[in-house]
Design a protein around this motif. Structure first.
Motif, PDB file in Angstrom:
ATOM      1  N   PHE A  90    -100.010  44.367 100.933  1.00  0.00           N
ATOM      2  CA  PHE A  90     -98.591  44.701 100.960  1.00  0.00           C
ATOM      3  C   PHE A  90     -98.080  44.842  99.527  1.00  0.00           C
ATOM      4  CE2 PHE A  90     -99.614  42.255 104.704  1.00  0.00           C
ATOM      5  CZ  PHE A  90     -98.887  42.826 105.737  1.00  0.00           C
ATOM      6  N   GLY A  91     -97.579  45.999  99.195  1.00  0.00           N
ATOM      7  CA  GLY A  91     -96.935  46.186  97.901  1.00  0.00           C
ATOM      8  C   GLY A  91     -95.440  45.964  98.047  1.00  0.00           C
ATOM      9  N   VAL A  92     -94.905  45.000  97.342  1.00  0.00           N
ATOM     10  CA  VAL A  92     -93.493  44.643  97.462  1.00  0.00           C
ATOM     11  C   VAL A  92     -92.788  44.900  96.131  1.00  0.00           C
ATOM     12  CG1 VAL A  92     -91.858  42.765  97.899  1.00  0.00           C
ATOM     13  CG2 VAL A  92     -93.978  42.895  99.211  1.00  0.00           C
ATOM     14  N   THR A  93     -91.709  45.663  96.184  1.00  0.00           N
ATOM     15  CA  THR A  93     -90.862  45.894  95.009  1.00  0.00           C
ATOM     16  C   THR A  93     -89.478  45.345  95.297  1.00  0.00           C
ATOM     17  OG1 THR A  93     -92.078  47.910  94.448  1.00  0.00           O
ATOM     18  CG2 THR A  93     -89.914  47.606  93.432  1.00  0.00           C
ATOM     19  N   VAL A  94     -89.002  44.467  94.436  1.00  0.00           N
ATOM     20  CA  VAL A  94     -87.692  43.834  94.613  1.00  0.00           C
ATOM     21  C   VAL A  94     -86.741  44.373  93.548  1.00  0.00           C
ATOM     22  CG1 VAL A  94     -86.432  41.657  94.788  1.00  0.00           C
ATOM     23  CG2 VAL A  94     -88.849  41.759  95.463  1.00  0.00           C
ATOM     24  N   TYR A  95     -85.611  44.885  93.978  1.00  0.00           N
ATOM     25  CA  TYR A  95     -84.620  45.452  93.073  1.00  0.00           C
ATOM     26  C   TYR A  95     -83.462  44.478  92.887  1.00  0.00           C
ATOM     27  CZ  TYR A  95     -87.053  49.887  93.721  1.00  0.00           C
ATOM     28  OH  TYR A  95     -88.002  50.875  93.744  1.00  0.00           O
ATOM     29  N   GLY A  96     -83.029  44.344  91.638  1.00  0.00           N
ATOM     30  CA  GLY A  96     -81.868  43.518  91.351  1.00  0.00           C
ATOM     31  C   GLY A  96     -80.580  44.262  91.659  1.00  0.00           C
ATOM     32  N   SER A  97     -79.475  43.546  91.755  1.00  0.00           N
ATOM     33  CA  SER A  97     -78.183  44.185  91.974  1.00  0.00           C
ATOM     34  C   SER A  97     -77.836  45.042  90.763  1.00  0.00           C
ATOM     35  CB  SER A  97     -77.095  43.136  92.212  1.00  0.00           C
ATOM     36  OG  SER A  97     -77.020  42.244  91.115  1.00  0.00           O
ATOM     37  N   LEU A  98     -77.191  46.170  91.004  1.00  0.00           N
ATOM     38  CA  LEU A  98     -76.887  47.115  89.934  1.00  0.00           C
ATOM     39  C   LEU A  98     -75.549  46.786  89.273  1.00  0.00           C
ATOM     40  CD1 LEU A  98     -77.898  50.504  91.591  1.00  0.00           C
ATOM     41  CD2 LEU A  98     -79.223  49.123  89.989  1.00  0.00           C
ATOM     42  N   PRO A  99     -75.485  46.889  87.945  1.00  0.00           N
ATOM     43  CA  PRO A  99     -74.203  46.716  87.266  1.00  0.00           C
ATOM     44  C   PRO A  99     -73.344  47.962  87.448  1.00  0.00           C
ATOM     45  CG  PRO A  99     -75.879  47.331  85.679  1.00  0.00           C
ATOM     46  CD  PRO A  99     -76.591  47.153  87.002  1.00  0.00           C
ATOM     47  N   ILE A 100     -72.042  47.827  87.241  1.00  0.00           N
ATOM     48  CA  ILE A 100     -71.141  48.977  87.283  1.00  0.00           C
ATOM     49  C   ILE A 100     -71.202  49.679  85.930  1.00  0.00           C
ATOM     50  CG2 ILE A 100     -68.738  49.720  87.545  1.00  0.00           C
ATOM     51  CD1 ILE A 100     -68.287  47.274  89.288  1.00  0.00           C
ATOM     52  N   PRO A 101     -71.407  50.994  85.926  1.00  0.00           N
ATOM     53  CA  PRO A 101     -71.469  51.707  84.637  1.00  0.00           C
ATOM     54  C   PRO A 101     -70.152  51.607  83.873  1.00  0.00           C
ATOM     55  CG  PRO A 101     -72.265  53.085  86.442  1.00  0.00           C
ATOM     56  CD  PRO A 101     -71.618  51.895  87.063  1.00  0.00           C
ATOM     57  N   VAL A 102     -70.244  51.839  82.572  1.00  0.00           N
ATOM     58  CA  VAL A 102     -69.073  51.860  81.693  1.00  0.00           C
ATOM     59  C   VAL A 102     -68.935  53.273  81.131  1.00  0.00           C
ATOM     60  CG1 VAL A 102     -68.068  50.983  79.548  1.00  0.00           C
ATOM     61  CG2 VAL A 102     -69.291  49.427  81.088  1.00  0.00           C
ATOM     62  N   ILE A 103     -67.709  53.812  81.156  1.00  0.00           N
ATOM     63  CA  ILE A 103     -67.441  55.130  80.578  1.00  0.00           C
ATOM     64  C   ILE A 103     -66.592  54.966  79.326  1.00  0.00           C
ATOM     65  CG2 ILE A 103     -66.337  57.376  80.906  1.00  0.00           C
ATOM     66  CD1 ILE A 103     -66.923  57.169  83.867  1.00  0.00           C
ATOM     67  N   ILE A 104     -67.058  55.546  78.233  1.00  0.00           N
ATOM     68  CA  ILE A 104     -66.337  55.509  76.960  1.00  0.00           C
ATOM     69  C   ILE A 104     -66.019  56.943  76.543  1.00  0.00           C
ATOM     70  CG2 ILE A 104     -66.464  54.900  74.516  1.00  0.00           C
ATOM     71  CD1 ILE A 104     -68.401  52.688  75.249  1.00  0.00           C
TER      72      ILE A 104
END
Length: 202
Positions: A90-104
């Motif tokens: 079994f290949g398992v990939t765990v993704y972390g929660s994504l941050p909200i991008p910042v626009i400058i």
């Protein structure tokens, strides 16, 4: 996603008394769970899983609760029984929660009298991996950049007219989820008569 519970199934319906079920994890094939003669044992010599592992003593299926990114990797199952031996991977990939991008926006070249002046926007995120960062105009993709390894900063530029009335959005996504930041040009791109103006949207 981090925080989910994941179950790896053996496809066994009922373990027999002489069955030997063994789960190993990672390149070192560290033993993490075992059933032998109906006795269940859990192992965590590297302190990787803590109390997260749960093994079904009827099927041998392995559940990882509150899974974390460090649990990404290869899980191997070894089954030895009177019915024969078998192995599963079994290949398992765990993704972390994504941050909200910042626009400058950088309005150093802006002009209060020129309607054709450009507003330069930078959408960025910090410390992300296995993601894509994209600019959209309405539903049309304008540009995109991807990263697979952990990166200090992922950034993507966009140049628009100050009087542009189109809708834009910056999207950070992986294969599971996304974070979208909608752009209001009037709020971010403001004409000025001197100096530099920097606006940040979170």
């Amino acid at each position: 996603m981090e925080g989910d519970s994941v179950t790896l199934h053996t496809d066994i319906t009922d373990i027999q008394s002489q069955d030997h079920i063994l789960w190993v994890f990672g390149p070192q094939e560290a033993r993490i769970a075992e059933i032998y003669k109906k006795s269940t044992d859990m192992f965590d010599s590297n302190k990787t899983f803590g109390e997260r592992l749960l093994m079904n003593n009827q099927t041998g299926s392995l559940t990882i609760r509150n899974i974390r990114t460090e649990h990404t990797g290869l899980y191997k199952l070894q089954i030895h029984s009177y019915r024969g031996n078998s192995n599963k991977r079994f290949g398992v990939t765990v993704y972390g929660s994504l941050p909200i991008p910042v626009i400058i926006s950088n309005s150093s070249n802006c002009s209060s009298s020129s309607s054709s002046s450009k507003c330069v926007l930078l959408c960025s995120v910090m410390n992300v991996r296995d993601v894509s960062l994209s600019w959209y105009k309405g539903n049309s993709l304008l540009s995109s950049i991807s990263v697979s390894d952990l990166n200090i900063r992922l950034s993507l530029y966009l140049e628009v007219e100050y009087q542009d009335t189109n809708t834009y959005r910056c999207v950070l996504n992986n294969i599971i989820t996304n974070q979208t930041l909608h752009l209001n040009i009037n709020d971010v791109c403001q004409t000025c008569s001197k100096g530099m103006q920097v606006n940040v949207i979170y």
